[in-house]
Design a protein around this motif. Structure first.
Motif, PDB file in Angstrom:
ATOM      1  N   TRP A  51      14.243 -15.405  -4.716  1.00  0.00           N
ATOM      2  CA  TRP A  51      13.789 -14.032  -4.682  1.00  0.00           C
ATOM      3  C   TRP A  51      12.475 -13.894  -5.441  1.00  0.00           C
ATOM      4  N   GLY A  52      12.315 -14.631  -6.521  1.00  0.00           N
ATOM      5  CA  GLY A  52      11.085 -14.580  -7.306  1.00  0.00           C
ATOM      6  C   GLY A  52       9.882 -15.070  -6.523  1.00  0.00           C
ATOM      7  N   TYR A  53      10.069 -16.089  -5.689  1.00  0.00           N
ATOM      8  CA  TYR A  53       8.971 -16.578  -4.856  1.00  0.00           C
ATOM      9  C   TYR A  53       8.576 -15.526  -3.820  1.00  0.00           C
ATOM     10  N   ALA A  54       9.581 -14.908  -3.202  1.00  0.00           N
ATOM     11  CA  ALA A  54       9.291 -13.857  -2.227  1.00  0.00           C
ATOM     12  C   ALA A  54       8.580 -12.677  -2.900  1.00  0.00           C
ATOM     13  N   PHE A  55       8.984 -12.353  -4.125  1.00  0.00           N
ATOM     14  CA  PHE A  55       8.338 -11.275  -4.873  1.00  0.00           C
ATOM     15  C   PHE A  55       6.894 -11.627  -5.194  1.00  0.00           C
ATOM     16  N   ASP A  56       6.656 -12.868  -5.586  1.00  0.00           N
ATOM     17  CA  ASP A  56       5.304 -13.315  -5.904  1.00  0.00           C
ATOM     18  C   ASP A  56       4.410 -13.279  -4.666  1.00  0.00           C
ATOM     19  N   VAL A  57       4.913 -13.727  -3.542  1.00  0.00           N
ATOM     20  CA  VAL A  57       4.133 -13.697  -2.303  1.00  0.00           C
ATOM     21  C   VAL A  57       3.816 -12.255  -1.925  1.00  0.00           C
ATOM     22  N   HIS A  58       4.788 -11.370  -2.062  1.00  0.00           N
ATOM     23  CA  HIS A  58       4.562  -9.966  -1.729  1.00  0.00           C
ATOM     24  C   HIS A  58       3.501  -9.346  -2.636  1.00  0.00           C
ATOM     25  N   LEU A  59       3.577  -9.604  -3.934  1.00  0.00           N
ATOM     26  CA  LEU A  59       2.586  -9.028  -4.847  1.00  0.00           C
ATOM     27  C   LEU A  59       1.193  -9.592  -4.591  1.00  0.00           C
ATOM     28  N   ASN A  60       1.104 -10.886  -4.310  1.00  0.00           N
ATOM     29  CA  ASN A  60      -0.193 -11.476  -3.997  1.00  0.00           C
ATOM     30  C   ASN A  60      -0.777 -10.906  -2.702  1.00  0.00           C
ATOM     31  N   ALA A  61       0.078 -10.571  -1.756  1.00  0.00           N
ATOM     32  CA  ALA A  61      -0.399 -10.009  -0.501  1.00  0.00           C
ATOM     33  C   ALA A  61      -0.673  -8.510  -0.620  1.00  0.00           C
ATOM     34  N   PHE A  62       0.048  -7.834  -1.504  1.00  0.00           N
ATOM     35  CA  PHE A  62      -0.097  -6.386  -1.626  1.00  0.00           C
ATOM     36  C   PHE A  62      -1.341  -5.997  -2.416  1.00  0.00           C
ATOM     37  N   TYR A  63      -1.795  -6.850  -3.318  1.00  0.00           N
ATOM     38  CA  TYR A  63      -2.939  -6.503  -4.165  1.00  0.00           C
ATOM     39  C   TYR A  63      -4.219  -6.236  -3.362  1.00  0.00           C
ATOM     40  N   PRO A  64      -4.624  -7.091  -2.395  1.00  0.00           N
ATOM     41  CA  PRO A  64      -5.813  -6.743  -1.597  1.00  0.00           C
ATOM     42  C   PRO A  64      -5.633  -5.453  -0.803  1.00  0.00           C
ATOM     43  N   LEU A  65      -4.425  -5.199  -0.281  1.00  0.00           N
ATOM     44  CA  LEU A  65      -4.160  -3.960   0.436  1.00  0.00           C
ATOM     45  C   LEU A  65      -4.348  -2.766  -0.487  1.00  0.00           C
ATOM     46  N   LEU A  66      -3.854  -2.861  -1.706  1.00  0.00           N
ATOM     47  CA  LEU A  66      -4.002  -1.793  -2.684  1.00  0.00           C
ATOM     48  C   LEU A  66      -5.467  -1.553  -3.021  1.00  0.00           C
ATOM     49  N   VAL A  67      -6.220  -2.612  -3.205  1.00  0.00           N
ATOM     50  CA  VAL A  67      -7.640  -2.477  -3.542  1.00  0.00           C
ATOM     51  C   VAL A  67      -8.407  -1.835  -2.390  1.00  0.00           C
ATOM     52  N   ILE A  68      -8.144  -2.259  -1.172  1.00  0.00           N
ATOM     53  CA  ILE A  68      -8.878  -1.723  -0.030  1.00  0.00           C
ATOM     54  C   ILE A  68      -8.543  -0.262   0.212  1.00  0.00           C
ATOM     55  N   LEU A  69      -7.243   0.080   0.178  1.00  0.00           N
ATOM     56  CA  LEU A  69      -6.849   1.437   0.552  1.00  0.00           C
ATOM     57  C   LEU A  69      -6.940   2.445  -0.580  1.00  0.00           C
ATOM     58  N   HIS A  70      -6.889   2.001  -1.829  1.00  0.00           N
ATOM     59  CA  HIS A  70      -6.910   2.962  -2.931  1.00  0.00           C
ATOM     60  C   HIS A  70      -8.177   2.930  -3.764  1.00  0.00           C
ATOM     61  N   PHE A  71      -9.036   1.935  -3.588  1.00  0.00           N
ATOM     62  CA  PHE A  71     -10.281   1.896  -4.349  1.00  0.00           C
ATOM     63  C   PHE A  71     -11.505   1.917  -3.435  1.00  0.00           C
ATOM     64  N   ILE A  72     -11.581   1.001  -2.479  1.00  0.00           N
ATOM     65  CA  ILE A  72     -12.747   0.945  -1.597  1.00  0.00           C
ATOM     66  C   ILE A  72     -12.797   2.173  -0.687  1.00  0.00           C
ATOM     67  N   GLN A  73     -11.639   2.613  -0.216  1.00  0.00           N
ATOM     68  CA  GLN A  73     -11.600   3.765   0.678  1.00  0.00           C
ATOM     69  C   GLN A  73     -12.043   5.046  -0.034  1.00  0.00           C
ATOM     70  N   LEU A  74     -11.918   5.112  -1.347  1.00  0.00           N
ATOM     71  CA  LEU A  74     -12.326   6.302  -2.084  1.00  0.00           C
ATOM     72  C   LEU A  74     -13.823   6.575  -1.968  1.00  0.00           C
ATOM     73  N   PHE A  75     -14.626   5.539  -1.810  1.00  0.00           N
ATOM     74  CA  PHE A  75     -16.061   5.738  -1.685  1.00  0.00           C
ATOM     75  C   PHE A  75     -16.435   6.389  -0.352  1.00  0.00           C
ATOM     76  N   PHE A  76     -15.590   6.239   0.653  1.00  0.00           N
ATOM     77  CA  PHE A  76     -15.894   6.753   1.974  1.00  0.00           C
ATOM     78  C   PHE A  76     -15.098   8.000   2.341  1.00  0.00           C
ATOM     79  N   ILE A  77     -14.133   8.395   1.546  1.00  0.00           N
ATOM     80  CA  ILE A  77     -13.163   9.395   1.979  1.00  0.00           C
ATOM     81  C   ILE A  77     -13.795  10.776   2.199  1.00  0.00           C
ATOM     82  N   ASN A  78     -14.612  11.247   1.276  1.00  0.00           N
ATOM     83  CA  ASN A  78     -15.137  12.610   1.395  1.00  0.00           C
ATOM     84  C   ASN A  78     -16.263  12.733   2.401  1.00  0.00           C
ATOM     85  N   HIS A  79     -17.143  11.778   2.449  1.00  0.00           N
ATOM     86  CA  HIS A  79     -18.351  11.930   3.262  1.00  0.00           C
ATOM     87  C   HIS A  79     -18.234  11.314   4.649  1.00  0.00           C
ATOM     88  N   VAL A  80     -17.303  10.390   4.845  1.00  0.00           N
ATOM     89  CA  VAL A  80     -17.234   9.718   6.146  1.00  0.00           C
ATOM     90  C   VAL A  80     -15.877   9.929   6.815  1.00  0.00           C
TER      91      VAL A  80
END
Length: 131
Positions: A51-80
């Motif tokens: 279960w720990g390996y599956a959790f580690d894989v999920h967290l490693n895969a979720f981090y880029p998704l979090l960065v793209i959708l919650h940080f990078i998207q913020l720069f474009f949300i209001n104006h674009v």
């Protein structure tokens, strides 16, 4: 919940702590079950994906998704993205496509380290499905 400070803190606790925990635990058990049932070659009785390996894989895969959708998207949300134009829809959907693609790709990399050949597994699945 109302607009009180207590209601806001309860909503924040649910949104930050409870829902991500439920999502992560459920996805970890799902990927652990799939990888143990279909993807891992049985070398001994005790060999399975933890279960720990599956959790580690999920967290490693979720981090880029979090960065793209919650940080990078913020720069474009209001104006674009929030404009009702083709470019707004295109940029918003492209960010989601890239984020989900990153999640799938990093999850694939994490489970491919277990020693199974995904292409062979997929081809044999369709071969046995046709019979």
């Amino acid at each position: 919940m109302g607009s009180s400070c207590l209601g806001f803190s309860v909503l924040l606790d649910l949104d930050v702590c409870f829902f991500p925990l439920v999502r992560e635990v459920s996805s970890n058990y799902f990927f652990k079950f799939i990888s143990n049932k279909y993807l891992v070659k049985r070398q001994s009785r005790d060999y399975d994906v933890e279960w720990g390996y599956a959790f580690d894989v999920h967290l490693n895969a979720f981090y880029p998704l979090l960065v793209i959708l919650h940080f990078i998207q913020l720069f474009f949300i209001n104006h674009v993205i929030l404009t009702d134009t083709f470019i707004g829809y295109f940029v918003g959907n492209t960010l989601w496509l890239v984020a989900v693609g990153y999640y799938i790709y990093v999850t694939f990399l994490g489970y491919s380290a277990l020693g199974w050949n995904f292409t062979h597994t997929l081809c044999s699945f369709y071969k046995y499905r046709v019979k």
